[in-house]
Design an enzyme around this catalytic site. Structure first.
Site, PDB file in Angstrom:
ATOM      1  N   ASP A   8      -5.148  -3.813  64.889  1.00  0.00           N
ATOM      2  CA  ASP A   8      -5.682  -3.346  63.555  1.00  0.00           C
ATOM      3  C   ASP A   8      -5.617  -1.936  63.604  1.00  0.00           C
ATOM      4  O   ASP A   8      -5.175  -1.169  64.650  1.00  0.00           O
ATOM      5  CB  ASP A   8      -6.910  -3.943  63.100  1.00  0.00           C
ATOM      6  CG  ASP A   8      -7.982  -3.559  63.774  1.00  0.00           C
ATOM      7  OD1 ASP A   8      -7.875  -2.597  64.796  1.00  0.00           O
ATOM      8  OD2 ASP A   8      -9.280  -3.945  63.595  1.00  0.00           O
ATOM      9  N   HIS A   9      -6.281  -1.255  62.765  1.00  0.00           N
ATOM     10  CA  HIS A   9      -6.071   0.434  62.678  1.00  0.00           C
ATOM     11  C   HIS A   9      -6.990   0.770  63.758  1.00  0.00           C
ATOM     12  O   HIS A   9      -6.542   1.919  64.396  1.00  0.00           O
ATOM     13  CB  HIS A   9      -6.771   0.929  61.460  1.00  0.00           C
ATOM     14  CG  HIS A   9      -8.005   0.141  61.127  1.00  0.00           C
ATOM     15  ND1 HIS A   9      -8.300  -1.296  60.642  1.00  0.00           N
ATOM     16  CD2 HIS A   9      -9.521   0.478  61.260  1.00  0.00           C
ATOM     17  CE1 HIS A   9      -9.452  -1.656  60.600  1.00  0.00           C
ATOM     18  NE2 HIS A   9     -10.288  -0.554  60.646  1.00  0.00           N
ATOM     19  N   CYS A  65      -8.296  -4.652  68.755  1.00  0.00           N
ATOM     20  CA  CYS A  65      -8.949  -4.277  67.674  1.00  0.00           C
ATOM     21  C   CYS A  65     -10.060  -3.327  68.263  1.00  0.00           C
ATOM     22  O   CYS A  65     -10.185  -3.140  69.565  1.00  0.00           O
ATOM     23  CB  CYS A  65      -9.258  -5.349  66.784  1.00  0.00           C
ATOM     24  SG  CYS A  65     -10.693  -6.583  67.276  1.00  0.00           S
ATOM     25  N   GLY A  66     -10.859  -2.983  67.487  1.00  0.00           N
ATOM     26  CA  GLY A  66     -11.929  -2.152  67.996  1.00  0.00           C
ATOM     27  C   GLY A  66     -12.826  -2.897  68.907  1.00  0.00           C
ATOM     28  O   GLY A  66     -12.923  -2.150  70.048  1.00  0.00           O
ATOM     29  N   THR A  67     -13.399  -4.031  68.865  1.00  0.00           N
ATOM     30  CA  THR A  67     -14.167  -4.882  69.664  1.00  0.00           C
ATOM     31  C   THR A  67     -13.401  -5.568  70.560  1.00  0.00           C
ATOM     32  O   THR A  67     -13.754  -6.086  71.510  1.00  0.00           O
ATOM     33  CB  THR A  67     -15.214  -5.251  69.341  1.00  0.00           C
ATOM     34  OG1 THR A  67     -14.793  -6.453  68.122  1.00  0.00           O
ATOM     35  CG2 THR A  67     -16.194  -4.524  68.480  1.00  0.00           C
ATOM     36  N   HIS A  98      -7.291 -16.847  87.001  1.00  0.00           N
ATOM     37  CA  HIS A  98      -8.020 -17.999  86.748  1.00  0.00           C
ATOM     38  C   HIS A  98      -7.803 -18.851  85.555  1.00  0.00           C
ATOM     39  O   HIS A  98      -7.986 -20.082  85.363  1.00  0.00           O
ATOM     40  CB  HIS A  98      -9.528 -17.734  86.990  1.00  0.00           C
ATOM     41  CG  HIS A  98     -10.083 -17.610  88.405  1.00  0.00           C
ATOM     42  ND1 HIS A  98     -11.509 -17.208  88.513  1.00  0.00           N
ATOM     43  CD2 HIS A  98      -9.186 -17.093  89.378  1.00  0.00           C
ATOM     44  CE1 HIS A  98     -11.385 -16.721  89.814  1.00  0.00           C
ATOM     45  NE2 HIS A  98     -10.224 -16.948  90.506  1.00  0.00           N
ATOM     46  N   HIS A 133      -7.780 -24.392  89.137  1.00  0.00           N
ATOM     47  CA  HIS A 133      -7.763 -23.699  87.633  1.00  0.00           C
ATOM     48  C   HIS A 133      -6.776 -24.549  86.639  1.00  0.00           C
ATOM     49  O   HIS A 133      -7.024 -24.547  85.570  1.00  0.00           O
ATOM     50  CB  HIS A 133      -7.421 -22.453  87.808  1.00  0.00           C
ATOM     51  CG  HIS A 133      -8.290 -21.558  88.568  1.00  0.00           C
ATOM     52  ND1 HIS A 133      -9.576 -21.306  88.171  1.00  0.00           N
ATOM     53  CD2 HIS A 133      -7.891 -21.056  89.570  1.00  0.00           C
ATOM     54  CE1 HIS A 133     -10.264 -20.576  89.327  1.00  0.00           C
ATOM     55  NE2 HIS A 133      -9.460 -20.460  90.096  1.00  0.00           N
TER      56      HIS A 133
HETATM   57  C1  RB5 Z   1     -12.722  -2.685  62.553  1.00  0.00           C
HETATM   58  O1  RB5 Z   1     -13.563  -1.545  61.869  1.00  0.00           O
HETATM   59  C2  RB5 Z   1     -13.403  -3.463  63.350  1.00  0.00           C
HETATM   60  O2  RB5 Z   1     -14.141  -4.552  62.548  1.00  0.00           O
HETATM   61  C3  RB5 Z   1     -12.176  -4.176  64.092  1.00  0.00           C
HETATM   62  O3  RB5 Z   1     -11.203  -3.574  64.940  1.00  0.00           O
HETATM   63  C4  RB5 Z   1     -12.712  -5.203  65.178  1.00  0.00           C
HETATM   64  O4  RB5 Z   1     -13.700  -4.532  66.130  1.00  0.00           O
HETATM   65  C5  RB5 Z   1     -13.364  -6.544  64.785  1.00  0.00           C
HETATM   66  O5  RB5 Z   1     -13.492  -7.490  65.468  1.00  0.00           O
END
Ligand code: RB5
Length: 144
Positions: A8-9, A65-67, A98, A133
């Protein structure tokens, strides 16, 4: 080896660097985007990566993505996809050894670019250990 990649961004800048790394190694890459930092919805870019792995059009996928959570939740809805959220090189190594992870899931806002690239290198090279495994990963799907 062919790699499908998407983000994503929040992951787009790291994605660009990873694509450059892969191409410098002569690895075929299909980049499902996005290509700007404009805000997007991660499933729109992660589902195509996971579908490509599910359909065996790509050997492996890389998602960001971010997280890493939204990307991972999305990818793991696909049969045959084992997306591993990795935040340090040793987790990436164990995800291959694994879990036979076929999608590397990177939390771009919580790792350095150096860590991300090191995890990509490990993800590409580290073999699955097999053995005990195998029956474990075979029990992951809810239906076959
Ligand atoms: C974007 O702001 C964030 O929510 C996304 O990158 C991600 O972390 C979602 O799980």
């Amino acid at each position: 080896m062919k790699i499908a990649i998407g983000s994503d961004h929040a992951g787009v800048d790291y994605k660009k660097a990873i694509v450059e790394l892969l191409k410098s190694k002569g690895i075929e890459v299909e980049d499902f985007g996005p290509f700007t930092t404009d805000s997007v919805d991660y499933p729109d870019y992660i589902h195509p990566v996971a579908q490509s792995v599910e359909d065996k059009k790509a050997d492996r996928g890389i998602i960001l993505c971010g997280t890493g959570n939204g990307a991972g939740m999305t990818a793991n809805k696909h049969q045959g996809v084992r997306a591993a959220l990795c935040w340090c090189p040793e987790i990436a190594r164990l995800a291959r050894q694994h879990n036979d992870a076929n999608v590397l899931d990177i939390p771009a806002r919580f790792v350095t670019l150096e860590q991300a690239l090191e995890m990509v290198e490990i993800f590409l090279c580290e073999p699955f250990e097999g053995g005990r495994h195998i029956c474990r990963i075979n029990k992951i799907p809810c239906s076959k």
